[in-house]
Each structure stands twice: as C-alpha cells, then as structure tokens.
Design a protein around this motif. Structure first.
Motif, PDB file in Angstrom:
ATOM      1  N   UNK A  74     -10.242 112.013 102.986  1.00 43.19           N
ATOM      2  CA  UNK A  74     -11.160 110.904 102.758  1.00 43.19           C
ATOM      3  C   UNK A  74     -10.488 109.582 103.121  1.00 43.19           C
ATOM      4  N   UNK A  75      -9.237 109.404 102.652  1.00 42.61           N
ATOM      5  CA  UNK A  75      -8.489 108.186 102.968  1.00 42.61           C
ATOM      6  C   UNK A  75      -8.363 108.001 104.468  1.00 42.61           C
ATOM      7  N   UNK A  76      -7.937 109.068 105.144  1.00 37.48           N
ATOM      8  CA  UNK A  76      -7.704 108.970 106.582  1.00 37.48           C
ATOM      9  C   UNK A  76      -8.983 108.597 107.327  1.00 37.48           C
ATOM     10  N   UNK A  77     -10.085 109.287 106.982  1.00 36.25           N
ATOM     11  CA  UNK A  77     -11.347 108.999 107.670  1.00 36.25           C
ATOM     12  C   UNK A  77     -11.771 107.558 107.414  1.00 36.25           C
ATOM     13  N   UNK A  78     -11.723 107.151 106.149  1.00 40.45           N
ATOM     14  CA  UNK A  78     -12.153 105.805 105.786  1.00 40.45           C
ATOM     15  C   UNK A  78     -11.308 104.737 106.459  1.00 40.45           C
ATOM     16  N   UNK A  79     -10.004 104.890 106.355  1.00 45.40           N
ATOM     17  CA  UNK A  79      -9.097 103.881 106.907  1.00 45.40           C
ATOM     18  C   UNK A  79      -9.209 103.822 108.421  1.00 45.40           C
ATOM     19  N   UNK A  80      -9.194 104.997 109.071  1.00 46.80           N
ATOM     20  CA  UNK A  80      -9.226 105.013 110.541  1.00 46.80           C
ATOM     21  C   UNK A  80     -10.540 104.461 111.071  1.00 46.80           C
ATOM     22  N   UNK A  81     -11.659 104.858 110.434  1.00 42.45           N
ATOM     23  CA  UNK A  81     -12.949 104.379 110.920  1.00 42.45           C
ATOM     24  C   UNK A  81     -13.077 102.874 110.733  1.00 42.45           C
ATOM     25  N   UNK A  82     -12.685 102.369 109.569  1.00 39.44           N
ATOM     26  CA  UNK A  82     -12.785 100.930 109.331  1.00 39.44           C
ATOM     27  C   UNK A  82     -11.934 100.162 110.335  1.00 39.44           C
ATOM     28  N   UNK A  83     -10.695 100.633 110.511  1.00 43.41           N
ATOM     29  CA  UNK A  83      -9.809  99.948 111.462  1.00 43.41           C
ATOM     30  C   UNK A  83     -10.411  99.978 112.864  1.00 43.41           C
ATOM     31  N   UNK A  84     -10.993 101.130 113.243  1.00 38.77           N
ATOM     32  CA  UNK A  84     -11.573 101.252 114.578  1.00 38.77           C
ATOM     33  C   UNK A  84     -12.739 100.295 114.774  1.00 38.77           C
ATOM     34  N   UNK A  85     -13.658 100.298 113.808  1.00 40.57           N
ATOM     35  CA  UNK A  85     -14.850  99.460 113.961  1.00 40.57           C
ATOM     36  C   UNK A  85     -14.479  97.982 114.022  1.00 40.57           C
ATOM     37  N   UNK A  86     -13.630  97.542 113.083  1.00 36.13           N
ATOM     38  CA  UNK A  86     -13.238  96.130 113.067  1.00 36.13           C
ATOM     39  C   UNK A  86     -12.484  95.765 114.341  1.00 36.13           C
ATOM     40  N   UNK A  87     -11.557  96.624 114.711  1.00 37.57           N
ATOM     41  CA  UNK A  87     -10.715  96.343 115.864  1.00 37.57           C
ATOM     42  C   UNK A  87     -11.550  96.250 117.139  1.00 37.57           C
ATOM     43  N   UNK A  88     -12.458  97.205 117.318  1.00 38.97           N
ATOM     44  CA  UNK A  88     -13.257  97.212 118.542  1.00 38.97           C
ATOM     45  C   UNK A  88     -14.217  96.020 118.576  1.00 38.97           C
ATOM     46  N   UNK A  89     -14.805  95.694 117.441  1.00 38.38           N
ATOM     47  CA  UNK A  89     -15.726  94.558 117.397  1.00 38.38           C
ATOM     48  C   UNK A  89     -14.995  93.264 117.757  1.00 38.38           C
ATOM     49  N   UNK A  90     -13.847  93.048 117.145  1.00 38.46           N
ATOM     50  CA  UNK A  90     -13.073  91.835 117.435  1.00 38.46           C
ATOM     51  C   UNK A  90     -12.593  91.827 118.885  1.00 38.46           C
ATOM     52  N   UNK A  91     -12.110  92.980 119.341  1.00 41.79           N
ATOM     53  CA  UNK A  91     -11.559  93.061 120.692  1.00 41.79           C
ATOM     54  C   UNK A  91     -12.646  92.804 121.731  1.00 41.79           C
ATOM     55  N   UNK A  92     -13.882  93.273 121.460  1.00 43.79           N
ATOM     56  CA  UNK A  92     -14.974  93.060 122.411  1.00 43.79           C
ATOM     57  C   UNK A  92     -15.221  91.564 122.615  1.00 43.79           C
ATOM     58  N   UNK A  93     -15.270  90.838 121.506  1.00 37.50           N
ATOM     59  CA  UNK A  93     -15.513  89.397 121.608  1.00 37.50           C
ATOM     60  C   UNK A  93     -14.349  88.696 122.313  1.00 37.50           C
ATOM     61  N   UNK A  94     -13.128  89.060 121.926  1.00 37.94           N
ATOM     62  CA  UNK A  94     -11.954  88.420 122.532  1.00 37.94           C
ATOM     63  C   UNK A  94     -11.876  88.727 124.022  1.00 37.94           C
TER      64      UNK A  94
END
Lengths: 281, 162
Positions: A74-94
C-alpha cells in the motif's frame, strides 16, 4: 553457408544469450518462490520446484497474509503514484515553458536540473534524515515523495521538453487564431500531442520511486511509510539465522507484478507519429 | 466582414532587420487583396501581424475602426489558413472544423449544421471521421479552409496554402 545466413545465425545467438542473461534471474526467483523452505535449506534443490519439494502457492499465501507486507505494498503504490502524478504534472508545465519561451536563466535551469539528477543518492541520505526529523516528516509518505520528485523531475523535464520541441509551433498559433487562450491551446492541442512523452516520463518516474531502496530504508522506521524494497529486507521470518529465501522470492514476485502491469498499460499509449498529418510535406 | 487599415506598419526583428518596412494598405469591406513578392519580402510577416501572431514594432493596425495592435489573436476574430495547414492531428476532420465553434461554446446543433455545411462546400463529406494523417495533400488543404470558413470571421487570411 553464405554471409547473409551467417549474420542471421549470429543475430539469433546474440538474441538468445541476451534473453537468457536477462530472464534467468527472473525465472530463478519465480521457481524459488514455489519451493518449500526445507527444499531451499537442504543443499542444492535443483531448478524446478518439484525437484526438492514444492510448496505450491503457500509462500504467496503466507506473504500476502503478512500484515507488514500488505501495508508495504500500500505504501509503495501510494507513494510512487503520488510522486509520479505530481512530478509529471510539474514537469509538463516546466518543459512547455522551456521548449516554447525565451527567458533569462533558461540554460541555468536546465543545467541545474541535470546536475541534481546526477547527484549520488547516498550523499543526500544523511542530511535528509536530519532535516526530515526536524520537520517532522520522517517516516511519512511525504518524506519519501519529496526526494523521489526531486530526482525524477529533471529527467521528466528533459524528456518532455524534447517532445514539446517536436510539435510544430503552428499548431498552437492555429488554435489561438481559432479563438483559444494560451491555456486552452496547451490543454486541447499540445498536451494530447505530447501524450507519448507524458507517459514515458510517467513510467520513468514510477520506476525510480518503486525501485528505490536507499531512501526507503533510511527515511522510514516503521510500517507507516516503509515501501516494499525496504520491507523485503526486514522479512526475516521466525528464525533470523535462517532467512526465508522462498518467502522473500514470493514477496519479490509480488513486488514486480504492479510494475509489469503498469508498463504493459502505458506501453500502448507510447505510439510514435501522433503528429502525422499536422503540417504539409 | 470588415475593413482593415494598415498605417505605417514596421516590423523589426531582434537583430534590427526590418522584415516589413513602412507598409500602409487599406483593405475595404468585401475587397479581395493578393500580396505577391519574392520569398522573404515579408508577406507572411504582414499577415501574421494582421492576425496577431507577430508583434508590431511601430504603426497602427486598425480593424473596423478599432486599433488592434495590443489585442490577442483570439480577440481579433480573424480566420487564417496557414502555409503548412497546421491541422490538429489528434482530431478527426469533423472535430478539426468544429474546433473554433467548440471554443466559442456554440450549441451542439449549430456546430453540427455549420460543420456539415462547410464540408459540403469543400466536398469533405465522406472524410469527416478520418484523421488528417490519412488524407491527401489536397484534402488537408480543404480541411484547413473548412476550419476557417465555419466561423463568422471578420476577414479571411490565406498564407499561400497551395
């Protein structure tokens, strides 16, 4: 035998060798996960599970019934997905800004990002450990999400800006003439066209977060936030002198499955030539 | 339709090179104007300044009596066909033509009517569900025109789309 056939045989041999090299460890761990603990400890059990006493699905049942392991998934899925979504969203704008706009310090931003990505992970563990305890985010999801993001953002930004540069600028201008705001042009025209890049960045980010061991083990102390790779290393079983190798193998297989599923899912989205037909010629 | 007045339009790029140097043209309502000249003489730049994709260094661009120098392209209500068409490759022909209307949030019925009317005029009826990537050059060109004519634009600009 002529030269052509020789080349083909050579290619085939090389292909098989690489396949063996890559898949043998995977096959080994799968086979191991179906063996009983006795079979593993009684000397050399042979490759196939039956040869030394198979355990059937028992190892998987045991692993999945383990409260700590379930929590780690559960930890791994939650942490990895959150990091992925935030990272990709920010990276797209940048990346969009980097690809489209001329601004002061653009080179500096890109180089700094690259430098950060090349930083050795271990060198940051000590300082982060100290800071996270001061901030009170030691052993929390956010405490892992932040370092994962800072390591994957540079990669995502570089990947995505390459994709954005491929998209003809006229696409956007046409949208603006058609009555779109900059944001609408970005969302309705640019983002759909950059989708393969977005999914590539997402896969890279998810991989990094999912596979990380160093941060996972040093920035967590309980099952509150401990991800799978770290949790597996805590898997000692009843007898600490006799590591439950087959249970560990089953755990490793379970940890691999989500990644394979994710890649298979995203791979279909990574298609080349989305911009075909946009412009003349 | 509308009148377009260009008064002493100048466009200088970063290196000081005047791409368009002191152009004054009045285009009357309903008038048909063709710019001809060698490559690099500023035809496209002038069109792009009219539509708002290029900043005007000096001079006044007046559409229907209103100075539009500082208006964004979307606020000028002009339609333009690009030299390389610039179709939206992820959208079908239908959605490409409907795009400007969707941005204006027109009702679905009106959109459908106008798209079909444009496609009939341009002989695109049987291609409406296809994507630009599968069309021939001539068909793409007609889609680009369709996208321009569905709107009630004040003027139509064509940047050698042939």
């Amino acid at each position: 035998m002529n030269k052509n056939a020789l080349t083909r045989v050579g290619t085939l041999v090389g292909f098989v060798l690489i396949l063996l090299w890559c898949l043998l460890p995977v096959a080994w761990i799968i086979s191991l996960s179906f063996k009983s603990q006795e079979a593993v400890t009684n000397g050399s059990p042979g490759f196939f599970p039956q040869s030394g006493g198979g355990a059937g699905w028992q190892n998987y049942v045991d692993v999945l019934q383990d409260e700590q392991f379930r929590r780690a998934i559960l930890n791994s899925i939650g942490i990895s997905l959150t990091a992925t979504i935030l990272s990709v969203a920010l990276a797209t704008l940048t990346a969009y800004a980097v690809a489209r706009l001329e601004f002061q310090g653009k080179k500096f931003v890109l180089t700094t990002a690259l430098v950060i990505a090349m930083f050795p992970v271990v060198s940051l563990v000590g300082p982060l450990f100290d800071m996270w305890r001061t901030f009170g985010i030691y052993d929390t999801w956010i405490g892992l999400i932040i370092p994962y993001m800072s390591f994957t953002l540079p990669l995502a930004i570089w990947t995505l800006s390459a994709f954005f540069r491929e998209i003809p600028w006229e696409m956007e201008q046409a949208a603006q003439v058609d009555g779109a705001t900059s944001w609408q042009a970005f969302r309705k025209v640019i983002v759909p066209l950059a989708a393969p890049g977005v999914f590539t960045a997402a896969i890279l980010t998810f991989f990094f977060a999912w596979n990380d061991f160093v941060f996972g083990i040093s920035l967590t102390s309980t099952e509150r936030a401990r991800p799978i790779p770290a949790a597996l290393s805590f898997f000692v079983g009843a007898d600490p002198f006799n590591r439950p190798a087959s249970l560990l193998a089953a755990g490793a297989v379970v940890a691999t499955v989500p990644v394979i599923l994710l890649v298979l899912f995203f791979q279909r989205k990574i298609v080349a030539g989305l911009t075909a037909g946009a412009v003349k010629g | 339709m509308a009148t377009i007045e260009m008064k002493n339009i100048v466009k200088k790029y970063g290196d000081g090179f005047p791409a368009v140097n002191d152009v004054s043209i009045d285009v009357a309502d309903g008038e048909f104007l063709i710019l001809v000249g060698p490559s690099g003489c500023g035809k496209s730049t002038l069109l792009r300044m009219i539509v708002g994709l290029e900043d005007i260094t000096s001079g006044d661009m007046v559409i229907d009596g209103e100075r539009v120098n500082d208006l964004a392209p979307r606020d000028r209500n002009l339609a333009m066909v690009f030299q390389n068409y610039a179709l939206y490759p992820h959208l079908t022909v239908y959605e490409n033509i409907a795009f400007p209307l969707r941005l204006k949030k027109r009702p679905e019925k009106e959109i459908d009517e106008k798209v079909r009317q444009a496609s009939r005029t341009l002989d695109l009826d049987e291609h409406l569900e296809r994507k630009p990537g599968n069309l021939s050059g001539g068909q793409r060109q007609r889609v680009a025109m369709g996208r321009a004519i569905v709107r009630d634009a004040k003027a139509f600009l064509f940047d050698e789309p042939l």
